[in-house]
Design a protein around this motif. Sequence first.
Motif, PDB file in Angstrom:
ATOM      1  N   ARG A 111      45.361  47.432  36.506  1.00  0.00           N
ATOM      2  CA  ARG A 111      45.897  46.863  37.740  1.00  0.00           C
ATOM      3  C   ARG A 111      44.858  45.990  38.429  1.00  0.00           C
ATOM      4  NH1 ARG A 111      46.527  49.821  41.742  1.00  0.00           N
ATOM      5  NH2 ARG A 111      48.052  48.585  42.846  1.00  0.00           N
ATOM      6  N   LYS A 112      43.614  46.483  38.484  1.00  0.00           N
ATOM      7  CA  LYS A 112      42.561  45.741  39.157  1.00  0.00           C
ATOM      8  C   LYS A 112      42.289  44.415  38.460  1.00  0.00           C
ATOM      9  CE  LYS A 112      37.834  46.199  40.878  1.00  0.00           C
ATOM     10  NZ  LYS A 112      36.654  47.090  40.974  1.00  0.00           N
ATOM     11  N   LYS A 113      42.213  44.454  37.124  1.00  0.00           N
ATOM     12  CA  LYS A 113      41.937  43.234  36.370  1.00  0.00           C
ATOM     13  C   LYS A 113      43.098  42.243  36.494  1.00  0.00           C
ATOM     14  CE  LYS A 113      40.452  41.547  31.842  1.00  0.00           C
ATOM     15  NZ  LYS A 113      41.307  40.380  31.866  1.00  0.00           N
ATOM     16  N   THR A 114      44.337  42.782  36.381  1.00  0.00           N
ATOM     17  CA  THR A 114      45.511  41.924  36.492  1.00  0.00           C
ATOM     18  C   THR A 114      45.567  41.235  37.851  1.00  0.00           C
ATOM     19  OG1 THR A 114      46.762  43.307  34.965  1.00  0.00           O
ATOM     20  CG2 THR A 114      48.032  41.859  36.395  1.00  0.00           C
ATOM     21  N   SER A 115      45.309  42.012  38.916  1.00  0.00           N
ATOM     22  CA  SER A 115      45.363  41.448  40.260  1.00  0.00           C
ATOM     23  C   SER A 115      44.310  40.374  40.449  1.00  0.00           C
ATOM     24  CB  SER A 115      45.178  42.564  41.298  1.00  0.00           C
ATOM     25  OG  SER A 115      46.259  43.465  41.255  1.00  0.00           O
ATOM     26  N   GLN A 116      43.089  40.659  39.988  1.00  0.00           N
ATOM     27  CA  GLN A 116      42.013  39.706  40.178  1.00  0.00           C
ATOM     28  C   GLN A 116      42.237  38.428  39.373  1.00  0.00           C
ATOM     29  OE1 GLN A 116      38.557  41.993  39.125  1.00  0.00           O
ATOM     30  NE2 GLN A 116      38.289  42.798  41.197  1.00  0.00           N
ATOM     31  N   ASP A 117      42.757  38.584  38.160  1.00  0.00           N
ATOM     32  CA  ASP A 117      42.904  37.434  37.277  1.00  0.00           C
ATOM     33  C   ASP A 117      44.154  36.603  37.558  1.00  0.00           C
ATOM     34  OD1 ASP A 117      40.622  38.275  36.090  1.00  0.00           O
ATOM     35  OD2 ASP A 117      41.567  39.057  34.273  1.00  0.00           O
ATOM     36  N   ALA A 118      45.247  37.266  37.945  1.00  0.00           N
ATOM     37  CA  ALA A 118      46.524  36.567  37.979  1.00  0.00           C
ATOM     38  C   ALA A 118      47.206  36.498  39.339  1.00  0.00           C
ATOM     39  CB  ALA A 118      47.491  37.228  36.983  1.00  0.00           C
ATOM     40  N   ALA A 148      43.073  38.790  45.996  1.00  0.00           N
ATOM     41  CA  ALA A 148      44.254  38.882  45.138  1.00  0.00           C
ATOM     42  C   ALA A 148      45.309  39.781  45.783  1.00  0.00           C
ATOM     43  CB  ALA A 148      43.863  39.433  43.777  1.00  0.00           C
ATOM     44  N   ILE A 149      46.562  39.504  45.471  1.00  0.00           N
ATOM     45  CA  ILE A 149      47.661  40.373  45.906  1.00  0.00           C
ATOM     46  C   ILE A 149      47.652  41.616  45.029  1.00  0.00           C
ATOM     47  CG2 ILE A 149      50.158  40.571  46.169  1.00  0.00           C
ATOM     48  CD1 ILE A 149      50.244  37.542  46.548  1.00  0.00           C
ATOM     49  N   THR A 204      51.433  31.504  45.789  1.00  0.00           N
ATOM     50  CA  THR A 204      51.031  32.740  45.120  1.00  0.00           C
ATOM     51  C   THR A 204      51.739  32.863  43.770  1.00  0.00           C
ATOM     52  OG1 THR A 204      52.802  34.067  46.105  1.00  0.00           O
ATOM     53  CG2 THR A 204      50.759  33.854  47.367  1.00  0.00           C
ATOM     54  N   PRO A 205      51.080  33.475  42.781  1.00  0.00           N
ATOM     55  CA  PRO A 205      51.718  33.655  41.475  1.00  0.00           C
ATOM     56  C   PRO A 205      52.814  34.711  41.493  1.00  0.00           C
ATOM     57  CG  PRO A 205      49.312  33.810  41.346  1.00  0.00           C
ATOM     58  CD  PRO A 205      49.690  33.907  42.782  1.00  0.00           C
TER      59      PRO A 205
END
Length: 384
Positions: free
Chosen positions: A12-19, A45-46, A343-344
């Motif tokens: 979750r953390k990586k996904t939020s930061q990256d995308a 990030a959201i 926002t994505p």
Amino acid sequence: AAFAAALASSWRKKTSQDAHRPRIRPPASPRMRSLLAATPALHRAIDAPLLLQSSAMQLLAYLLKQRLDAPERFERETIRLQDGGEIAVDWHAPAAETRALDEDAPIVAVMHTLTGTARDFAGFARCARARGFRVAVLLRRGHLGRPLATPRFNLLGSCDDLDAQVRATRSRFPRARRLFAYAESAGTGLAVRYAGEKGSTCAFDAMTMVCPGYDTTEGGAFSRFEPALDTHLLKSVKRLFLSGENERTWRAWSASDAGRAGSFDDLKRTRTMAEFQRVAYRAEGYASLEEYHERTNPMGTALNIETPTLVINADDDPVCAPSNVDDNVFCFDGACARALVRTPIGTHCCFYEGRTLVPRNSWAHVAALEFFQAVAEEKEEVLS
């Protein structure tokens, strides 16, 4: 189990930061750059919940929250207009006061969605109250939970009606330090149109527009809804304005003006929101479709806005399509008072954050209120 939880948390953390990081279109205005810099949510990030990573799942959560979320208490101030129509201001008044507000507390005036009510903004009201804001939901004709008082409604609202609501808001709390506007979806059309018409005399100190549709003329926002959501919105609009006791009002009006476009049956026969909008101009008080667009299209006055305005659009919005933003991005050019954030993720007016399934808050709510706080706290030299 612990390993799985740690893995999910890491993912979750990586996904939020990256995308999930917002993209800010850099404004040329020094004041707007300063205000955006003082809005922390725009620079992180959201944190979307694990199970709410898609537009469809966020919309499902939105529908569930409308039915399951704890209701908030609102006190209604009804305003009867000169033509007999009724609008209202619903003041957030929680039964259990978590924070008493002073008489000079800043006010956030909320402009609701196409079929919205105050209940839809329970979460926003709680979030705003916790930050020291008083919330007033400005209800348009037909949204008061009772039959229309006259055969007239407004899909995008009326600037004249909004003037009456602003006067009522100021009259009830004349010592309020600031008056802000928070608008979602269809409500943004009214806010933009009003602020553009008023220019330097606009009553609002700042505005946040969430998921605006921009151009509402032929081929614009009303023609770009995803088909399934278009059908859902059309049914909801017909149920709100044309069903029950409203049907008798409309049939009597149609019978007294037979043979002209815009009758009750014409409205009932429409098959898309674009078609409904095209037929409804007379029900909104206009002599022609051309006059209707000339008087209501927000893009007709958008370039005249002098009020600091934060605009938020999601790339995965199936109602207010990203193409709306692309076609009208020019309105953020130059040293203007408008700033665009894309926002994505966030779909249409959701932007949920939290763990697994249950949303903790809306990122858009937080960003809007932080932006208002930045305006309330900005130093005098920035304004000069």
